[in-house]
Design a protein around this motif. Structure first.
Motif: not given
Length: 187
Positions: A4, A14, A17-18
């Motif tokens: 990142q 984000q 990614r989560d």
């Protein structure tokens, strides 16, 4: 490790990614080797998106593990804010059981050198979280004054060696014994 860079991620990045981390965590519970293409597919993201965040399987597994450590550490002050110290520690131990299960699965999937680095990284923050609760318990005299965070880490390390059935059946009983052992001894 996550690919990142130095700056914060955009909100959509984000979220991706989560989502990838949650999916990888869930897929770790399934038999067989965790495959990045299966994680991408189950996450609903393209392989390019997954590889931008996690260029290798090891990077993804390390991030899943680190997220669990961060969540575990963050839970200590949250529980302490709403519960007396000994109850907070007991509730925190319930979360430790889930962490131990993930730790066992991640470490089984990684090479020895990688998992040793991860274990070394997690001991400090987890020890700090335990010490926070122990200090509060020592202050209100609900926890023995002679117990240190390292003592608790040694005592809970057995959790990651249990299979799922034992974690579910013996884990809560053994953690309750540990909590009882942390109470001050009556003279």
């Amino acid at each position: 490790m996550s690919g990142q860079g130095d700056g914060p991620l955009r909100l959509d990045a984000q979220r991706n990614r989560d989502k990838i981390l949650r999916t990888a965590r869930a897929l770790l519970r399934e038999p067989g080797e965790l495959r990045l293409n299966a994680v991408a597919r189950a996450s609903g993201v393209g392989q390019g998106t997954l590889y931008r965040h996690f260029p290798t399987r090891e990077a993804l597994l390390a991030a899943v593990y680190e997220r669990d450590v961060d969540d575990l550490v963050a839970a200590a002050p949250e529980l302490l804010a709403s519960l007396p110290p000994l109850e907070a520690l007991s509730a925190w131990f319930e979360r430790v059981t889930a962490y131990a299960r993930l730790k066992r699965d991640v470490f089984a999937a990684l090479e020895v050198g990688t998992w040793r680095d991860l274990a070394d990284h997690s001991l400090g923050p987890i020890g700090d979280a335990i010490e926070l609760v122990l200090a509060a318990g020592r202050a209100d005299r609900s926890i023995r004054p002679d117990v240190e965070a390292r003592d608790v880490i040694i005592l809970i390390s057995w959790l990651s060696r249990l299979d799922d059935h034992e974690l579910d059946t013996r884990g809560p009983v053994l953690l309750a014994v540990l909590v009882d052992g942390l109470r001050p001894q009556l003279s």
